[in-house]
Enzyme design. Structure first.
Site, mmCIF file in Angstrom:
data_model
loop_
_atom_site.group_PDB
_atom_site.id
_atom_site.type_symbol
_atom_site.label_atom_id
_atom_site.label_comp_id
_atom_site.label_asym_id
_atom_site.label_seq_id
_atom_site.Cartn_x
_atom_site.Cartn_y
_atom_site.Cartn_z
ATOM 1 N N CYS A 41 0.881 -1.185 0.000
ATOM 2 C CA CYS A 41 0.000 0.000 0.000
ATOM 3 C C CYS A 41 0.906 1.219 0.000
ATOM 4 O O CYS A 41 1.885 1.246 -0.733
ATOM 5 C CB CYS A 41 -0.965 -0.030 1.191
ATOM 6 S SG CYS A 41 -0.169 -0.196 2.805
ATOM 7 N N ARG A 42 0.624 2.220 0.810
ATOM 8 C CA ARG A 42 1.507 3.384 0.916
ATOM 9 C C ARG A 42 2.577 3.177 1.983
ATOM 10 O O ARG A 42 3.733 3.480 1.788
ATOM 11 C CB ARG A 42 0.654 4.616 1.219
ATOM 12 C CG ARG A 42 1.274 5.707 2.098
ATOM 13 C CD ARG A 42 1.940 6.795 1.335
ATOM 14 N NE ARG A 42 2.292 7.887 2.266
ATOM 15 C CZ ARG A 42 1.549 8.963 2.466
ATOM 16 N NH1 ARG A 42 0.413 9.123 1.827
ATOM 17 N NH2 ARG A 42 1.948 9.906 3.302
ATOM 18 N N GLY A 67 2.350 0.226 4.452
ATOM 19 C CA GLY A 67 2.231 -1.064 5.114
ATOM 20 C C GLY A 67 1.091 -1.158 6.105
ATOM 21 O O GLY A 67 1.075 -2.056 6.939
ATOM 22 N N THR A 120 -2.774 -0.343 5.228
ATOM 23 C CA THR A 120 -3.966 -0.943 4.619
ATOM 24 C C THR A 120 -3.637 -2.245 3.893
ATOM 25 O O THR A 120 -4.534 -3.056 3.642
ATOM 26 C CB THR A 120 -4.695 0.040 3.676
ATOM 27 O OG1 THR A 120 -3.815 0.436 2.622
ATOM 28 C CG2 THR A 120 -5.177 1.266 4.446
ATOM 29 N N SER A 130 6.472 -0.644 1.475
ATOM 30 C CA SER A 130 5.418 -0.324 0.504
ATOM 31 C C SER A 130 5.814 0.833 -0.424
ATOM 32 O O SER A 130 6.986 1.061 -0.675
ATOM 33 C CB SER A 130 4.097 -0.066 1.228
ATOM 34 O OG SER A 130 3.507 -1.286 1.643
#
Length: 297
Positions: A248-249, A251, A253, A275
């Protein structure tokens, strides 16, 4: 494949309320409020002090991380995690229930669920529906801070549930793992900016598949059923019988992907901790894909 008995990843608000009412909280059952909000929106610790699930401790994700890392929300060391959760009264024999106060029903709680699992703790669950539904259903709250008796927690990193930059880079060629990105479609495609980010364009790792984490939740803030979750993976042609990395961005979501797969009977999804926050700054430009103006790859 060896079928192991999986510990329940979700507990209901009704179950937790009954456990509290009957005096089950203690060394064998601890509750954590893992709320975190973007700066300038809501204040998680202040809201915890105003009202929380009775007996819950505040899990500060800003404290329980690798503060020396240049990347966002990286895992702390084994000793750092063990010391932190031990101070919250959690031992290796505690059932931990995690929730957060996000309006979606769940946002940061799955990250803390995964953190316990990656540090070798099996008996951890997310409160299904979160604090949003706890309040909606009229369960008790308190402003009284919890003061649990400190415990000893020995953390043992399970490297099978964690991937680093070098492993994801190698996977571009080997394609041993499927790669799923849990951010919104706009951020994945590079058509929407990364929120509250300086020097971080949006986009995604080449070869990754987009499964926005919000799709795993119902409008009421509960986790969707295993049947619905399986259908989501099938629609995206993600094979749950094969190895899978979530990203994700930062770690967080990505852990919703791990939780959703776990609820479908797949407990071995690994999370790329750095991420996109790390990938954008370290990876070769040709490995970054974006439809935005600023990224040519």
């Amino acid at each position: 494949m060896v079928h192991q008995v999986l510990y329940r990843a979700l507990v209901s608000t009704k179950w937790l309320a009954e456990s509290i009412r009957t005096g089950k909280l203690g060394p064998g059952l601890r509750v954590l409020d893992a709320s975190w909000y973007s700066p300038g929106t809501r204040e998680a610790r202040k809201e915890y002090l105003e009202r929380h699930v009775p007996g819950a401790s505040f899990f500060d994700i800003e404290e329980c991380r690798d503060t020396a890392s240049p990347y966002e929300m990286m895992l702390p060391s084994e000793a750092g995690f063990g010391d932190y959760v031990g101070r919250l009264g959690i031992s290796n024999h505690t059932h931990v229930v995690v929730y957060d106060g996000d309006h979606l029903g769940s946002f940061y709680a799955p990250r803390v669920w995964w953190m316990f699992r990656v540090f070798g703790h099996r008996t951890v669950s997310v409160l299904n529906g979160g604090f949003r539904n706890w309040l909606k259903e009229g369960h008790p709250v308190t402003s009284e801070p919890s003061r649990p008796e400190p415990a000893v927690f020995k953390a043992t990193l399970d490297r099978s549930l964690l991937k680093n930059y070098e492993q994801v880079l190698e996977n571009l060629e080997s394609k041993r793992f499927q790669l799923v990105d849990a951010r919104s479609q706009g951020r994945f495609l590079g058509t929407e900016p990364e929120p509250d980010a300086v020097g971080l364009d949006s986009g995604h790792i080449r070869g990754s598949v987009n499964m926005p984490f919000m799709d795993f939740l119902t409008e009421d803030g509960f986790e969707k059923s295993p049947e619905e979750l399986r259908a989501l993976f099938q629609t995206k042609k993600v094979d749950l019988s094969q190895p899978l990395i979530a990203t994700c961005r930062k770690g967080v979501t990505a852990c919703h992907v791990a939780l959703a797969a776990y609820l479908c009977g797949k407990p071995d999804v690994a999370v790329y901790d750095g991420s996109w926050s790390e990938w954008f700054r370290r990876a070769p430009p040709e490995s970054r894909v974006s439809q935005g103006k600023s990224e040519k790859a």
